[in-house]
Design an enzyme around this catalytic site. Structure first.
Site, PDB file in Angstrom:
ATOM      1  N   CYS A 135       0.866  -1.183   0.000  1.00 44.56           N
ATOM      2  CA  CYS A 135       0.000   0.000   0.000  1.00 44.56           C
ATOM      3  C   CYS A 135       0.897   1.225   0.000  1.00 44.56           C
ATOM      4  O   CYS A 135       1.661   1.418  -0.940  1.00 44.56           O
ATOM      5  CB  CYS A 135      -0.969  -0.017   1.168  1.00 44.56           C
ATOM      6  N   ARG A 140      -2.100  -0.791   5.478  1.00 43.20           N
ATOM      7  CA  ARG A 140      -3.327  -1.333   4.897  1.00 43.20           C
ATOM      8  C   ARG A 140      -3.073  -2.733   4.335  1.00 43.20           C
ATOM      9  O   ARG A 140      -3.931  -3.605   4.378  1.00 43.20           O
ATOM     10  CB  ARG A 140      -3.832  -0.407   3.777  1.00 43.20           C
TER      11      ARG A 140
END
Lengths: 300, 146
Positions: free
Chosen positions: A247, A252
């Protein structure tokens, strides 16, 4: 001293149901010897506003990252941190947090770098606990320090570096950022500070599957059928694939790493924590702009 | 930079933070978060007037007014799930209250890095507060020029 697993019907379809606990299970097990509940949030103050009784706080910035070098703390630092929170090597750790457990999954991934065996997520995280009107306290526990052994990190199985990504071309890459970040559209206007990366776009051949799709509206993980539709039908993953997820800084994608590894049962999923803030500023690495994954470059 | 360069309220806030241990600095930031005033009704009903501060990890919106006496009024709103961001906004709302355009524009851009929160909160998060200050100044410049 492992605490019994949550045998909720919902979890049985996942590859590793022992990695999740429900809010009901946690409520019933609070205070069980051998269980330590950890809150890990994006917002460093959220724990102070109120937290699950007895839980301790571990912050990804101030606790898990090395303060100088861009890396995680070392075995000694981890031992000191966990010991100070009353966590032993054989403790059952349940982590929960804000934003669909985004940062909780990141903490769980870091725990896994050190091989902490029994570490689980609270399905639904803070939001679900709160929505169900369950108790919070502002009382901060003061656990007696315990001995946690110094175990050096073993990065290779679950962590990818930039060179690993260059050598990985031809195998699946999952970009879990928003479609706008993936396509390289600028999301900030000129003259505003641009965060972190000199170039925009994505790593060639990466499939875009925003991390949050794995969570339902109440913050819990989607069922196996829905997850298969996203990651197998949507992103084209097949059994036996070696996958790297990334990410912006690897938080994430820790969430997606958890989904692929523990819920869908893929082996050998790695999280590239250098992610876009490294790739988008690195010299002479290939980048693709636009919504298509782009051609697969030759592996280097 | 010496304290005397700073508007009084901002200097006082800095002194208060620096006088505390790291852990207590977080609690003081939480106090600020709890003190962030509600948006005045005319802005609460007009979300179009508010500017989102993209650099903050959590949604925070600001609106700056400059009155006929060239006094700056900063309004900010952020959800209760984002206490750190609320705290940053509240520090600026309180620290800039009653200041003139020139006073605010004269506040050093690195003020957020000087109040002893980089260790307790982390430098990355502090960037959100720096952006809040930067966008406040830009809105003032635009309004004064208009």
């Amino acid at each position: 001293m492992t605490v019994e697993v949550d045998s909720s019907a919902k979890f049985t379809e996942y590859a590793h149901p022992e990695r999740l606990v429900s809010t009901d299970w946690l409520q019933a097990h609070l205070g069980t010897p051998g269980l330590v509940v950890v809150e890990s949030d994006e917002d460093v103050l959220l724990y102070e506003t109120g937290h699950i009784p007895g839980s301790v706080k571990i912050d990804w910035h101030t606790d898990l990252n090395d303060p100088v070098q861009r890396d995680y703390i070392d075995g000694e630092g981890f031992a000191k941190l966990l010991g100070s929170k009353g966590i032993s090597r054989d403790s059952t750790v349940v982590i929960y947090g804000d934003k669909n457990n985004w940062w909780a999954a990141y903490a769980l991934w870091v725990f896994t770098l050190f091989g902490h065996e029994d570490v689980r997520l609270l399905d639904g995280g803070r939001a679900k606990w709160e929505a169900e009107g369950r108790e919070y306290t502002t009382e901060v526990p003061t656990p007696a320090a315990v001995d946690y052994p110094v175990v050096e990190r073993n990065d290779a199985p679950i962590r990818a570096y930039k060179d690993d990504v260059l050598a990985h071309f031809g195998n699946p890459l999952i970009d879990v950022r928003s479609p706008e970040e993936f396509s390289g559209e600028r999301t900030t206007a000129p003259a505003y500070p641009e965060e972190g990366a000199l170039r925009a776009g994505h790593i060639p051949s990466a499939q875009n599957m925003p991390w949050g799709k794995a969570a339902a509206d109440d913050g819990t993980f989607r069922g196996l059928g829905e997850l298969n539709a996203l990651y197998r039908d949507g992103a084209g993953l097949r059994d036996g694939d070696s996958v790297i997820a990334y990410c912006r800084i690897g938080e994430r994608s820790s969430h997606t790493w958890f989904v692929l590894t523990h819920l869908l049962g893929f082996d050998g999923v790695r999280n590239y924590d250098g992610s876009w803030t490294e790739w988008g500023s690195a010299v002479r690495v290939p980048i693709v702009k636009g919504v298509e994954p782009g051609a697969v470059p030759a592996a280097r | 930079m010496t304290t005397s360069d700073l508007p009084e309220a901002l200097a006082q806030i800095r002194e208060d933070f620096l006088g505390l241990e790291q852990r207590d600095r977080l609690l003081l930031l939480l106090e600020f978060a709890n003190e962030l005033p509600e948006l005045p009704a005319q802005y609460a009903e007009h979300p179009d007037l508010l500017e989102r501060v993209e650099e903050c990890q959590s949604p925070v919106f600001i609106f700056v007014e400059v009155d006929e006496n060239r006094i700056v009024h900063l309004h900010a709103t952020a959800p209760k799930e984002a206490p750190t961001t609320r705290g940053f906004a509240s520090i600026l709302v309180q620290g800039l209250a009653g200041l003139t355009v020139d006073d605010v524009l004269g506040v050093p851009d690195d003020y957020p890095n000087t109040i002893g929160l980089t260790e307790a909160v982390s430098p990355l998060r502090i960037r959100g507060m720096t952006a809040l200050l930067g966008r406040t100044k830009r809105q003032i410049r635009e309004k004064v020029a208009a």
